[in-house]
Motif scaffolding. Structure first.
Motif, PDB file in Angstrom:
ATOM      1  N   VAL A  57       1.606 -43.855  58.738  1.00 23.75           N
ATOM      2  CA  VAL A  57       2.716 -43.500  57.850  1.00 23.75           C
ATOM      3  C   VAL A  57       3.089 -44.683  56.973  1.00 23.75           C
ATOM      4  O   VAL A  57       3.276 -44.545  55.748  1.00 23.75           O
ATOM      5  CB  VAL A  57       3.935 -43.018  58.657  1.00 23.75           C
ATOM      6  N   LEU A  58       3.206 -45.879  57.577  1.00 20.90           N
ATOM      7  CA  LEU A  58       3.564 -47.051  56.785  1.00 20.90           C
ATOM      8  C   LEU A  58       2.505 -47.329  55.728  1.00 20.90           C
ATOM      9  O   LEU A  58       2.839 -47.625  54.570  1.00 20.90           O
ATOM     10  CB  LEU A  58       3.744 -48.271  57.681  1.00 20.90           C
ATOM     11  N   ALA A  59       1.241 -47.228  56.096  1.00 21.42           N
ATOM     12  CA  ALA A  59       0.164 -47.467  55.133  1.00 21.42           C
ATOM     13  C   ALA A  59       0.214 -46.452  54.001  1.00 21.42           C
ATOM     14  O   ALA A  59       0.024 -46.791  52.820  1.00 21.42           O
ATOM     15  CB  ALA A  59      -1.188 -47.416  55.846  1.00 21.42           C
ATOM     16  N   PHE A  60       0.479 -45.211  54.328  1.00 22.12           N
ATOM     17  CA  PHE A  60       0.567 -44.142  53.334  1.00 22.12           C
ATOM     18  C   PHE A  60       1.723 -44.408  52.371  1.00 22.12           C
ATOM     19  O   PHE A  60       1.555 -44.351  51.141  1.00 22.12           O
ATOM     20  CB  PHE A  60       0.767 -42.808  54.056  1.00 22.12           C
ATOM     21  N   GLU A  61       2.885 -44.706  52.919  1.00 21.44           N
ATOM     22  CA  GLU A  61       4.060 -44.943  52.074  1.00 21.44           C
ATOM     23  C   GLU A  61       3.899 -46.208  51.240  1.00 21.44           C
ATOM     24  O   GLU A  61       4.440 -46.300  50.127  1.00 21.44           O
ATOM     25  CB  GLU A  61       5.324 -45.017  52.929  1.00 21.44           C
ATOM     26  N   THR A  62       3.149 -47.177  51.760  1.00 14.11           N
ATOM     27  CA  THR A  62       2.908 -48.399  50.994  1.00 14.11           C
ATOM     28  C   THR A  62       2.141 -48.089  49.714  1.00 14.11           C
ATOM     29  O   THR A  62       2.414 -48.664  48.652  1.00 14.11           O
ATOM     30  CB  THR A  62       2.141 -49.422  51.845  1.00 14.11           C
ATOM     31  N   GLU A  63       1.194 -47.162  49.794  1.00 12.38           N
ATOM     32  CA  GLU A  63       0.461 -46.756  48.593  1.00 12.38           C
ATOM     33  C   GLU A  63       1.377 -46.026  47.615  1.00 12.38           C
ATOM     34  O   GLU A  63       1.309 -46.249  46.400  1.00 12.38           O
ATOM     35  CB  GLU A  63      -0.727 -45.868  48.978  1.00 12.38           C
ATOM     36  N   LEU A  64       2.244 -45.152  48.129  1.00 13.11           N
ATOM     37  CA  LEU A  64       3.214 -44.489  47.252  1.00 13.11           C
ATOM     38  C   LEU A  64       4.155 -45.515  46.609  1.00 13.11           C
ATOM     39  O   LEU A  64       4.502 -45.402  45.430  1.00 13.11           O
ATOM     40  CB  LEU A  64       4.046 -43.472  48.052  1.00 13.11           C
ATOM     41  N   ALA A  65       4.545 -46.511  47.392  1.00 16.33           N
ATOM     42  CA  ALA A  65       5.480 -47.526  46.894  1.00 16.33           C
ATOM     43  C   ALA A  65       4.878 -48.317  45.744  1.00 16.33           C
ATOM     44  O   ALA A  65       5.574 -48.657  44.774  1.00 16.33           O
ATOM     45  CB  ALA A  65       5.885 -48.456  48.031  1.00 16.33           C
ATOM     46  N   LYS A  66       3.596 -48.624  45.838  1.00 14.70           N
ATOM     47  CA  LYS A  66       2.943 -49.390  44.773  1.00 14.70           C
ATOM     48  C   LYS A  66       3.030 -48.660  43.437  1.00 14.70           C
ATOM     49  O   LYS A  66       3.083 -49.292  42.375  1.00 14.70           O
ATOM     50  CB  LYS A  66       1.477 -49.633  45.133  1.00 14.70           C
ATOM     51  N   ALA A  67       3.020 -47.342  43.489  1.00 13.48           N
ATOM     52  CA  ALA A  67       3.060 -46.542  42.261  1.00 13.48           C
ATOM     53  C   ALA A  67       4.469 -46.116  41.878  1.00 13.48           C
ATOM     54  O   ALA A  67       4.665 -45.445  40.864  1.00 13.48           O
ATOM     55  CB  ALA A  67       2.177 -45.307  42.423  1.00 13.48           C
ATOM     56  N   SER A  68       5.452 -46.490  42.690  1.00  7.39           N
ATOM     57  CA  SER A  68       6.842 -46.092  42.434  1.00  7.39           C
ATOM     58  C   SER A  68       7.524 -47.106  41.523  1.00  7.39           C
ATOM     59  O   SER A  68       7.150 -48.290  41.480  1.00  7.39           O
ATOM     60  CB  SER A  68       7.617 -45.994  43.757  1.00  7.39           C
ATOM     61  N   LEU A  69       8.530 -46.652  40.813  1.00  8.71           N
ATOM     62  CA  LEU A  69       9.316 -47.534  39.964  1.00  8.71           C
ATOM     63  C   LEU A  69      10.484 -48.115  40.759  1.00  8.71           C
ATOM     64  O   LEU A  69      11.022 -47.477  41.662  1.00  8.71           O
ATOM     65  CB  LEU A  69       9.848 -46.775  38.750  1.00  8.71           C
ATOM     66  N   ALA A  70      10.869 -49.328  40.416  1.00  5.82           N
ATOM     67  CA  ALA A  70      12.004 -49.989  41.047  1.00  5.82           C
ATOM     68  C   ALA A  70      13.305 -49.419  40.484  1.00  5.82           C
ATOM     69  O   ALA A  70      13.312 -48.810  39.408  1.00  5.82           O
ATOM     70  CB  ALA A  70      11.934 -51.491  40.795  1.00  5.82           C
ATOM     71  N   PRO A  71      14.430 -49.613  41.192  1.00  9.96           N
ATOM     72  CA  PRO A  71      15.714 -49.079  40.703  1.00  9.96           C
ATOM     73  C   PRO A  71      16.058 -49.489  39.280  1.00  9.96           C
ATOM     74  O   PRO A  71      16.572 -48.673  38.513  1.00  9.96           O
ATOM     75  CB  PRO A  71      16.722 -49.645  41.719  1.00  9.96           C
ATOM     76  N   VAL A  72      15.773 -50.745  38.904  1.00  7.88           N
ATOM     77  CA  VAL A  72      16.069 -51.184  37.535  1.00  7.88           C
ATOM     78  C   VAL A  72      15.236 -50.380  36.541  1.00  7.88           C
ATOM     79  O   VAL A  72      15.738 -49.940  35.498  1.00  7.88           O
ATOM     80  CB  VAL A  72      15.798 -52.691  37.372  1.00  7.88           C
ATOM     81  N   GLU A  73      13.962 -50.173  36.854  1.00  5.92           N
ATOM     82  CA  GLU A  73      13.082 -49.429  35.951  1.00  5.92           C
ATOM     83  C   GLU A  73      13.522 -47.981  35.802  1.00  5.92           C
ATOM     84  O   GLU A  73      13.416 -47.386  34.722  1.00  5.92           O
ATOM     85  CB  GLU A  73      11.650 -49.484  36.474  1.00  5.92           C
TER      86      GLU A  73
END
Length: 708
Positions: free
Chosen positions: A250-266
């Motif tokens: 799960v952590l590995a999966f979410e880490t990949e999603l996180a890489k493609a996610s925008l930060a709150p400022v963005e």
């Protein structure tokens, strides 16, 4: 779906997630406020004449602290010291105390509804709320059920064989209002705001932001998250070894999603909130996920297209559909299904979820009592219906009419400020006034209540009731797609201690619950009311002209109405405000933990503009009542009391873990800094307290920020 462009005022609003199945944090600060006395707006002279005594307790002021050095300490330090944070909260202050009072009023309402549900009119909101609350309070039935309510979903996940199966499962799950990986809902078209279209948004992460998956300083939190995932799975019978393996997946999966996610400022940038595509264009981004099938299953007709708001995220989602092993998808879906449902399941699930999201992430010592958590679920499921009962109990039409007076006075002051700006050209001013002219203020509660016909709430089935409400509300939202935008619809319930501005319909909204002390006093002097609710009104109106709101016109369209030179001048001024807040390090013994001036810029612009506008409105009110203007109350002038009440609104304290979390996620600066940030830029504050150049509360020269 959370509207990313809605601009609220309240503290830590980005963390104000409910305890229902879709919540991700334990703290449920949407809890609204109540008053046993209907509030009313100040009407200048009449208000002062009716004031028999002060409504500001000056014994709370700390005479050992100089107002010009630490205004927040001068106004609030004694109160904070005498009012520790309750164990079931991560912060405590004016907003929170108001919310606590409201919970008690709402508790009375839902408790009475539960007791009278059997004899209430069949299908009435009183009966539905009564059954919903009673089922949530039936701990014996919930304990007996264990995790039986989610076994059908877990079985469906176990049966998945391929990425195509996963896509079909997600599509079907959305039809029930249960969203995983991403969010979908309605919203105004950024290019044609008079019409509603579909919006998809990035989601799917169990940790607060993308940085928590990669930054070394969050390793301990990541480790605790993995342990939480494993424990969650074990509660449903997964072996310890298998649970640990799945948690790592799960952590590995979410880490990949996180890489493609925008930060709150963005995510604050309009161009990152809206990306209009046709169905064919969307399918090119996600060739393994059919949007045609998705919309057909949801019962939504897409004409020209919809907003695939963060295409990079959805491309990664599609990549994972094709490349991630199905057992990794199963681990991810299984965990989030259990975790999201935990507040509705037996005690072991509730406690496990609180241990991570409440204690580890936010530092909250104790879980809220059962009735508060269930009340949060009622608000999430049938919030406007509860608001209808709330308004009938505590808020009168007369109060709504009187509140309009204050709104009009502050709005007029904003117009004068725009007209008198020395840095803006006449061409841009004309457009700004055109936007001002189309503001729609909404006060107290909706003109028309929504119908709850078709929502079936049964006795003794809490999970089933909440899921029924989730599906009902999801379909209610989707039914707006393809239809005209209703500017009179509310995005907050009347019982919410908050206010907001929505740039896509250009409305400013003030729920009934915020129209009470310390924001507003029916018998208070003008200074107190303008420093409280007046500044809130000014804040929301100023959001129409903050760094984000200023990119929308009076019709709610994302369109440029600025000259190039004026936008450059605006950016130069807002850059100084970013720098001011970047310098703040609000957590004791954490000198490297700074406020993010970019993330909080919109709220800081609104605070500064709103306080200036409210101050101007106060001066106009005092001109009509010179006797009040010349008198002191408890030894303080009206100008001083204006700023004192502004600071009092932001009084409070916060637990360290919650403070750190908020710095990473919350578009609002810490409350203690909001008490001083705007006043320190105002000559009127320095004059009121006889501050001198060099005092901490006096920003001058290039350090002083003037925008609206």
């Amino acid at each position: 779906m959370t509207k990313p462009y809605m601009k609220p005022i309240a503290l830590a609003v980005s963390l104000a997630l409910s305890l229902s199945a879709c919540g991700k944090h334990e703290e449920a600060e949407k809890a609204p406020a109540a008053s046993s006395t209907a509030p009313a707006a100040a009407s200048t002279a009449a208000t002062a004449a009716a004031a028999p005594k002060s409504v500001f307790d000056i014994s709370e002021l700390d005479s050992n602290i100089q107002a010009c050095q630490d205004f927040n300490g001068f106004v609030n330090s004694k109160w904070v010291a005498a009012n520790p944070i309750p164990n079931d909260r991560t912060r405590w202050g004016a907003f929170d105390k108001l919310a606590e009072n409201s919970l008690n009023t709402q508790h009375d309402i839902v408790d009475a509804a539960a007791k009278g549900a059997a004899s209430a009119q069949a299908g009435s909101i009183e009966q539905k709320i009564g059954y919903l609350y009673a089922s949530g309070m039936d701990e014996a039935a919930i304990e007996k059920a264990g995790f039986d309510p989610i076994k059908p979903k877990l079985d469906a996940i176990a049966a998945l064989k391929s990425g195509k199966d996963v896509a079909g499962y997600l599509t079907q799950n959305f039809t029930t209002g249960d969203m995983q990986v991403f969010q979908f809902g309605s919203g105004a078209d950024f290019k044609d705001a008079k019409m509603q279209i579909g919006f998809t948004q990035q989601a799917g992460l169990g940790l607060p932001t993308k940085d928590y998956y990669s930054d070394a300083k969050y390793k301990d939190i990541r480790d605790a998250y993995v342990a939480h995932i494993a424990k969650t799975l074990e509660l449903t019978g997964v072996s310890e070894a298998d649970a640990k393996k799945q948690a790592d997946q799960v952590l590995a999966f979410e880490t990949e999603l996180a890489k493609a996610s925008l930060a709150p400022v963005e995510l604050r940038a309009p161009e990152n909130q809206y990306h209009f595509v046709t169905l064919k264009e969307a399918d090119k981004i996600t060739p393994h996920f059919s949007w045609e099938d998705f919309f057909k299953a949801q019962g939504v007709t897409v004409d020209k297209g919809f907003s695939l708001s963060q295409p990079k995220f959805f491309a990664e989602f599609d990549k994972l559909l094709a490349s991630a092993p199905v057992d990794q998808w199963q681990a991810y879906l299984r965990f989030h299904t259990i975790d999201d449902a935990s507040p509705l399941l037996s005690k072991a699930f509730q406690d496990n979820r609180f241990d991570f999201y409440g204690k580890t992430l936010s530092g909250q010592p104790e879980q809220k009592p059962r009735w508060k958590r269930v009340l949060g679920g009622v608000n999430e499921s049938m919030g406007e219906a509860l608001g209808q009962l709330y308004v009938a109990k505590v808020f009168t039409p007369e109060a709504k009419e009187r509140a309009q007076v204050l709104v009009d006075n502050v709005r007029n002051a904003l117009k004068v400020r725009i007209q008198n700006l020395d840095w803006m050209s006449d061409a841009t001013k004309e457009k700004a006034i055109a936007k001002w002219n189309t503001f729609l203020p909404k006060i107290g509660y909706p003109d028309k209540w929504r119908s709850w016909d078709g929502l079936d709430i049964k006795q003794g089935d809490y999970y089933g009731d909440v899921m029924a409400a989730a599906k009902f509300n999801y379909q209610y939202d989707l039914n707006k797609i393809g239809k005209p935008t209703d500017r009179k619809e509310w995005g907050m319930t009347p019982q919410t201690v908050n206010a907001y501005y929505n740039p896509t319909d250009n409305t400013i909204n003030f729920p009934a619950a915020i129209l009470q002390p310390p924001f507003f006093y029916a018998n208070g002097d003008d200074a107190i009311n303008y420093g409280g609710i007046g500044a809130v009104i000014g804040h929301e109106a100023s959001h129409g002209f903050d760094d984000e709101g200023s990119q929308f016109d009076g019709e709610g369209n994302n369109a440029n109405w600025w000259t190039k030179e004026d936008r450059e001048k605006f950016d130069q001024r807002t850059d100084r405000l970013v720098a001011q807040f970047n310098d703040y390090a609000p957590i004791k013994d954490k000198p490297d933990a700074h406020v993010n001036g970019k993330l909080t810029l919109g709220e800081n612009i609104a605070d500064l503009g709103g306080l200036n506008v409210a101050y101007d409105a106060l001066q106009e009110a005092l001109k009509k009542n010179p006797q009040e203007a010349g008198e002191k109350i408890d030894g303080y002038t009206e100008d001083q009391r204006f700023f004192m009440n502004w600071a009092r609104v932001w009084r409070g304290s916060v637990r360290e873990k919650q403070a750190l979390l908020s710095l990473n996620t919350d578009p609002h600066a810490p409350a203690s800094l909001r008490a001083v940030g705007a006043p320190s830029n105002m000559e009127s504050f320095a004059t009121a307290f006889q501050c001198k150049p060099g005092d901490t509360m006096v920003r001058s020269g290039d350090k002083q920020v003037k925008i609206w």
